[in-house]
Write an enzyme that holds these catalytic residues in place. Structure first.
Site, PDB file in Angstrom:
ATOM      1  N   THR A 133      -0.391   7.562  -3.837  1.00  0.00           N
ATOM      2  CA  THR A 133       0.538   6.745  -4.614  1.00  0.00           C
ATOM      3  C   THR A 133       0.608   7.217  -6.068  1.00  0.00           C
ATOM      4  O   THR A 133      -0.354   7.807  -6.574  1.00  0.00           O
ATOM      5  CB  THR A 133       0.058   5.273  -4.571  1.00  0.00           C
ATOM      6  OG1 THR A 133       0.723   4.534  -5.577  1.00  0.00           O
ATOM      7  CG2 THR A 133      -1.441   5.163  -4.850  1.00  0.00           C
ATOM      8  N   ASP A 134       1.713   6.888  -6.736  1.00  0.00           N
ATOM      9  CA  ASP A 134       1.818   7.202  -8.172  1.00  0.00           C
ATOM     10  C   ASP A 134       0.895   6.305  -9.002  1.00  0.00           C
ATOM     11  O   ASP A 134       0.657   6.576 -10.176  1.00  0.00           O
ATOM     12  CB  ASP A 134       3.271   7.072  -8.656  1.00  0.00           C
ATOM     13  CG  ASP A 134       3.868   5.674  -8.466  1.00  0.00           C
ATOM     14  OD1 ASP A 134       3.217   4.790  -7.881  1.00  0.00           O
ATOM     15  OD2 ASP A 134       5.021   5.466  -8.919  1.00  0.00           O
ATOM     16  N   GLU A 135       0.370   5.226  -8.390  1.00  0.00           N
ATOM     17  CA  GLU A 135      -0.434   4.266  -9.156  1.00  0.00           C
ATOM     18  C   GLU A 135      -1.749   4.877  -9.641  1.00  0.00           C
ATOM     19  O   GLU A 135      -2.376   4.347 -10.559  1.00  0.00           O
ATOM     20  CB  GLU A 135      -0.669   2.990  -8.332  1.00  0.00           C
ATOM     21  CG  GLU A 135       0.653   2.384  -7.904  1.00  0.00           C
ATOM     22  CD  GLU A 135       0.578   0.972  -7.330  1.00  0.00           C
ATOM     23  OE1 GLU A 135      -0.371   0.249  -7.624  1.00  0.00           O
ATOM     24  OE2 GLU A 135       1.514   0.607  -6.591  1.00  0.00           O
ATOM     25  N   TYR A 159      -7.088  -1.223  -6.067  1.00  0.00           N
ATOM     26  CA  TYR A 159      -6.293  -0.442  -5.110  1.00  0.00           C
ATOM     27  C   TYR A 159      -6.115   0.986  -5.605  1.00  0.00           C
ATOM     28  O   TYR A 159      -6.450   1.951  -4.910  1.00  0.00           O
ATOM     29  CB  TYR A 159      -4.922  -1.100  -4.888  1.00  0.00           C
ATOM     30  CG  TYR A 159      -3.901  -0.178  -4.239  1.00  0.00           C
ATOM     31  CD1 TYR A 159      -4.091   0.295  -2.931  1.00  0.00           C
ATOM     32  CD2 TYR A 159      -2.753   0.238  -4.922  1.00  0.00           C
ATOM     33  CE1 TYR A 159      -3.167   1.149  -2.339  1.00  0.00           C
ATOM     34  CE2 TYR A 159      -1.824   1.082  -4.338  1.00  0.00           C
ATOM     35  CZ  TYR A 159      -2.034   1.540  -3.046  1.00  0.00           C
ATOM     36  OH  TYR A 159      -1.126   2.396  -2.459  1.00  0.00           O
ATOM     37  N   LYS A 163      -7.522   4.620  -4.147  1.00  0.00           N
ATOM     38  CA  LYS A 163      -6.642   5.729  -3.741  1.00  0.00           C
ATOM     39  C   LYS A 163      -6.982   6.983  -4.544  1.00  0.00           C
ATOM     40  O   LYS A 163      -7.016   8.089  -4.005  1.00  0.00           O
ATOM     41  CB  LYS A 163      -5.160   5.362  -3.925  1.00  0.00           C
ATOM     42  CG  LYS A 163      -4.633   4.297  -2.979  1.00  0.00           C
ATOM     43  CD  LYS A 163      -4.631   4.713  -1.511  1.00  0.00           C
ATOM     44  CE  LYS A 163      -3.626   5.800  -1.195  1.00  0.00           C
ATOM     45  NZ  LYS A 163      -3.563   6.051   0.289  1.00  0.00           N
TER      46      LYS A 163
HETATM   47  P1  NAD Z   1       0.759  -0.839   5.088  1.00  0.00           P
HETATM   48  O1  NAD Z   1      -0.262  -1.767   4.506  1.00  0.00           O
HETATM   49  O2  NAD Z   1       2.084  -1.361   5.477  1.00  0.00           O
HETATM   50  O3  NAD Z   1       0.142  -0.141   6.396  1.00  0.00           O
HETATM   51  C1  NAD Z   1      -1.171   0.324   6.456  1.00  0.00           C
HETATM   52  C2  NAD Z   1      -1.499   0.624   7.922  1.00  0.00           C
HETATM   53  O4  NAD Z   1      -2.843   1.144   7.965  1.00  0.00           O
HETATM   54  C3  NAD Z   1      -1.462  -0.614   8.826  1.00  0.00           C
HETATM   55  O5  NAD Z   1      -0.797  -0.303  10.027  1.00  0.00           O
HETATM   56  C4  NAD Z   1      -2.938  -0.917   9.073  1.00  0.00           C
HETATM   57  O6  NAD Z   1      -3.170  -1.541  10.332  1.00  0.00           O
HETATM   58  C5  NAD Z   1      -3.550   0.477   9.023  1.00  0.00           C
HETATM   59  N1  NAD Z   1      -4.972   0.454   8.661  1.00  0.00           N
HETATM   60  C6  NAD Z   1      -5.540  -0.242   7.638  1.00  0.00           C
HETATM   61  N2  NAD Z   1      -6.876  -0.036   7.658  1.00  0.00           N
HETATM   62  C7  NAD Z   1      -7.133   0.807   8.691  1.00  0.00           C
HETATM   63  C8  NAD Z   1      -8.328   1.398   9.205  1.00  0.00           C
HETATM   64  N3  NAD Z   1      -9.518   1.136   8.662  1.00  0.00           N
HETATM   65  N4  NAD Z   1      -8.222   2.232  10.259  1.00  0.00           N
HETATM   66  C9  NAD Z   1      -7.013   2.505  10.815  1.00  0.00           C
HETATM   67  N5  NAD Z   1      -5.863   1.947  10.399  1.00  0.00           N
HETATM   68  C10 NAD Z   1      -5.922   1.120   9.331  1.00  0.00           C
HETATM   69  O7  NAD Z   1       0.864   0.352   4.041  1.00  0.00           O
HETATM   70  P2  NAD Z   1       2.145   1.219   3.616  1.00  0.00           P
HETATM   71  O8  NAD Z   1       2.859   0.522   2.544  1.00  0.00           O
HETATM   72  O9  NAD Z   1       2.856   1.682   4.823  1.00  0.00           O
HETATM   73  O10 NAD Z   1       1.393   2.459   2.941  1.00  0.00           O
HETATM   74  C11 NAD Z   1       0.967   3.573   3.735  1.00  0.00           C
HETATM   75  C12 NAD Z   1       0.286   4.591   2.839  1.00  0.00           C
HETATM   76  O11 NAD Z   1       1.190   5.016   1.824  1.00  0.00           O
HETATM   77  C13 NAD Z   1      -0.947   4.043   2.116  1.00  0.00           C
HETATM   78  O12 NAD Z   1      -1.914   5.048   2.088  1.00  0.00           O
HETATM   79  C14 NAD Z   1      -0.432   3.740   0.713  1.00  0.00           C
HETATM   80  O13 NAD Z   1      -1.466   3.863  -0.239  1.00  0.00           O
HETATM   81  C15 NAD Z   1       0.615   4.819   0.541  1.00  0.00           C
HETATM   82  N6  NAD Z   1       1.734   4.490  -0.371  1.00  0.00           N
HETATM   83  C16 NAD Z   1       2.449   3.325  -0.224  1.00  0.00           C
HETATM   84  C17 NAD Z   1       3.516   3.054  -1.061  1.00  0.00           C
HETATM   85  C18 NAD Z   1       4.342   1.803  -0.898  1.00  0.00           C
HETATM   86  O14 NAD Z   1       5.214   1.535  -1.741  1.00  0.00           O
HETATM   87  N7  NAD Z   1       4.171   1.003   0.152  1.00  0.00           N
HETATM   88  C19 NAD Z   1       3.860   3.963  -2.066  1.00  0.00           C
HETATM   89  C20 NAD Z   1       3.117   5.152  -2.180  1.00  0.00           C
HETATM   90  C21 NAD Z   1       2.058   5.404  -1.324  1.00  0.00           C
HETATM   91  P1  TYD Z   2       4.382  -4.942  -5.270  1.00  0.00           P
HETATM   92  O1  TYD Z   2       5.503  -4.982  -4.283  1.00  0.00           O
HETATM   93  O2  TYD Z   2       3.137  -5.711  -4.989  1.00  0.00           O
HETATM   94  O3  TYD Z   2       4.049  -3.394  -5.499  1.00  0.00           O
HETATM   95  P2  TYD Z   2       3.079  -2.693  -6.618  1.00  0.00           P
HETATM   96  O4  TYD Z   2       2.229  -3.716  -7.249  1.00  0.00           O
HETATM   97  O5  TYD Z   2       2.280  -1.746  -5.785  1.00  0.00           O
HETATM   98  O6  TYD Z   2       4.004  -2.010  -7.576  1.00  0.00           O
HETATM   99  O7  TYD Z   2       4.939  -5.438  -6.686  1.00  0.00           O
HETATM  100  C1  TYD Z   2       6.044  -4.814  -7.301  1.00  0.00           C
HETATM  101  C2  TYD Z   2       6.212  -5.419  -8.680  1.00  0.00           C
HETATM  102  O8  TYD Z   2       6.598  -6.799  -8.524  1.00  0.00           O
HETATM  103  C3  TYD Z   2       4.928  -5.435  -9.499  1.00  0.00           C
HETATM  104  O9  TYD Z   2       5.250  -5.186 -10.863  1.00  0.00           O
HETATM  105  C4  TYD Z   2       4.390  -6.836  -9.324  1.00  0.00           C
HETATM  106  C5  TYD Z   2       5.654  -7.677  -9.160  1.00  0.00           C
HETATM  107  N1  TYD Z   2       5.527  -8.862  -8.292  1.00  0.00           N
HETATM  108  C6  TYD Z   2       5.925 -10.122  -8.763  1.00  0.00           C
HETATM  109  O10 TYD Z   2       6.390 -10.264  -9.913  1.00  0.00           O
HETATM  110  N2  TYD Z   2       5.804 -11.197  -7.932  1.00  0.00           N
HETATM  111  C7  TYD Z   2       5.291 -11.077  -6.659  1.00  0.00           C
HETATM  112  O11 TYD Z   2       5.180 -12.109  -5.953  1.00  0.00           O
HETATM  113  C8  TYD Z   2       4.890  -9.790  -6.196  1.00  0.00           C
HETATM  114  C9  TYD Z   2       4.327  -9.623  -4.815  1.00  0.00           C
HETATM  115  C10 TYD Z   2       5.026  -8.706  -7.050  1.00  0.00           C
END
Ligand code: NAD
Ligand code: TYD
Length: 353
Positions: A133-135, A159, A163
């Site tokens: 992630t960019d975070e 988190y 990562k």
């Molecule tokens: P998500 O929470 O929707 O899905 C995570 C999946 O991992 C789920 O299916 C869960 O069951 C599985 N999982 C969790 N713990 C596990 C374990 N111990 N063993 C096997 N499976 C396990 O997450 P997402 O939003 O789809 O993100 C996927 C990846 O992309 C993550 O690594 C996250 O850090 C990264 N990412 C997400 C975003 C975003 O905006 N959602 C952005 C950048 C990077």
């Molecule tokens: P989120 O979807 O949790 O992603 P991330 O924290 O990984 O960026 O949140 C996106 C943005 O929205 C973040 O700045 C936090 C804000 N946010 C709220 O203001 N209210 C909410 O209920 C949630 C879940 C997020």
């Protein structure tokens, strides 16, 4: 090729699995997922019968089981998405983030190392692709700067710290053991099948139910939003053509202040539900800010564009319209996910294996 996707039942993972299963009928795609609250096999109902798709329920932290799966399916490529992914949960329960994201990634790396080093050809033709992630880069000010691949890591939440740690382990496995790794850092994703604890699906669902919309702080934080299918497409390109040991940033050059984005969501949901314009604006409720809330994220993905020709394909207006429509059209999915029904179902089905 035999490819293991971890976390394939989650939000982004399900889009990656779908893309690979449809696009590469000659590959075997093995989806390994623990099915935590965030994993839902309903996300993959349209591909579950395909001959090139296999689901295995397993925990990435279970080293012996992971090794067994790698051997059984003769895995050559790993696309690692399994993680705990929600910042607010990490603030409440940091241990589970260290466990899954750090120890789980380490267990997967070590199992891959053990298996691949036991083969006559070793690491030849193998790839360990870690999705991050960019975070991990921390937060930017409102100064027009971007995160590049050279930006120093400075995570603030449990988190992002977990990562960042997993990214370091992946790079260490390249530098120490010669494992062919690759890491990408992507901005916030949005689209269908996202668990409704994240901003966009949570707010769409709350508007539909007439529930309050909790805006953290003043709603001034900025996020850079990318449609999830564009991320999956980038993963496909980088998995096949990315340079080993390299890092690519993935983002849409699409920054939104939370409160502006929320107003777009409200307007879109109200329009599609036939509500009068602005009807749901009164649901906005400013609440106490998230501790350590990163001010602004913005990704510079020009390296990926220049080297591998990837660009986001979808304009934000179209992406958000599609996304809102999908959640409104898939009320049953939302009900199932928010009721926890699917968790009970899978626990019975797999007997908590
Ligand atoms: P998500 O929470 O929707 O899905 C995570 C999946 O991992 C789920 O299916 C869960 O069951 C599985 N999982 C969790 N713990 C596990 C374990 N111990 N063993 C096997 N499976 C396990 O997450 P997402 O939003 O789809 O993100 C996927 C990846 O992309 C993550 O690594 C996250 O850090 C990264 N990412 C997400 C975003 C975003 O905006 N959602 C952005 C950048 C990077
Ligand atoms: P989120 O979807 O949790 O992603 P991330 O924290 O990984 O960026 O949140 C996106 C943005 O929205 C973040 O700045 C936090 C804000 N946010 C709220 O203001 N209210 C909410 O209920 C949630 C879940 C997020």
């Amino acid at each position: 090729m035999n490819i293991l996707v971890t976390g394939g039942a989650g939000f982004i993972g399900s889009h990656v699995v779908r893309l690979f299963v449809n696009r590469y009928p000659d590959y075997n795609i093995v989806n390994m997922d623990k099915l935590t609250y965030a994993g839902n096999l309903a996300n993959l109902a349209d591909v579950e019968e395909r001959p090139n798709y296999t689901f295995v329920r397993a925990d990435i932290c279970d080293y012996e089981r992971v090794l067994e799966i790698l051997k059984e399916h003769k895995i050559e490529g790993i696309i690692h998405l399994a993680a705990e992914s929600h910042v607010d949960r990490s603030i409440r329960d940091p241990f589970s983030f260290a466990q899954t994201n750090v120890m789980g990634t380490l267990s997967l790396l070590q199992a891959a190392r053990n298996y691949w080093e036991s083969l006559p050809e070793g690491y030849e033709g193998k790839r360990f692709y870690h999705i991050s992630t960019d975070e991990v880069y921390g937060a930017l000010d409102f100064d027009g700067t971007f995160f590049t691949e050279e930006t120093k890591y400075a995570p603030h939440s449990p988190y992002s710290a977990s990562k960042a740690s997993s990214d370091h382990f992946v790079r260490a496995y390249h530098d120490t053991y010669g494992m062919p790794t690759i890491v990408t850092n992507c901005s916030n994703n949005y689209g269908p099948y996202q668990f409704p604890e994240k901003l966009i699906p949570l707010f769409i669902n709350n508007i539909r139910r007439g529930k309050q919309l909790p805006v953290y702080g003043k709603g001034e934080n900025v996020r850079d939003w990318l449609y999830v299918e564009d991320h999956a497409r980038a993963i496909d390109i980088i998995f096949h053509r990315g340079k080993t040991a390299d890092t690519y940033n993935i983002g849409g050059f699409n920054e939104w202040r939370n409160i502006d984005l929320i107003k777009v969501i409200i307007a879109t949901v109200d329009r599609l539900l036939g509500n009068p314009e602005g009807a749901s604006l009164s649901l906005i409720k400013y609440v106490t800010d998230r501790p350590g809330h990163d001010l602004r994220y913005a990704i510079d993905s020009s390296k990926l564009k220049e080297e591998l020709g990837w660009e986001p394909s979808l304009q934000f207006e179209e992406g958000i319209e599609r996304t809102v429509r999908w959640y409104l059209d898939n009320e049953a999915w939302m009900e199932q996910v928010t009721s926890g029904e699917y968790m009970r179902y899978y626990d019975e089905m797999y007997n908590n294996r």
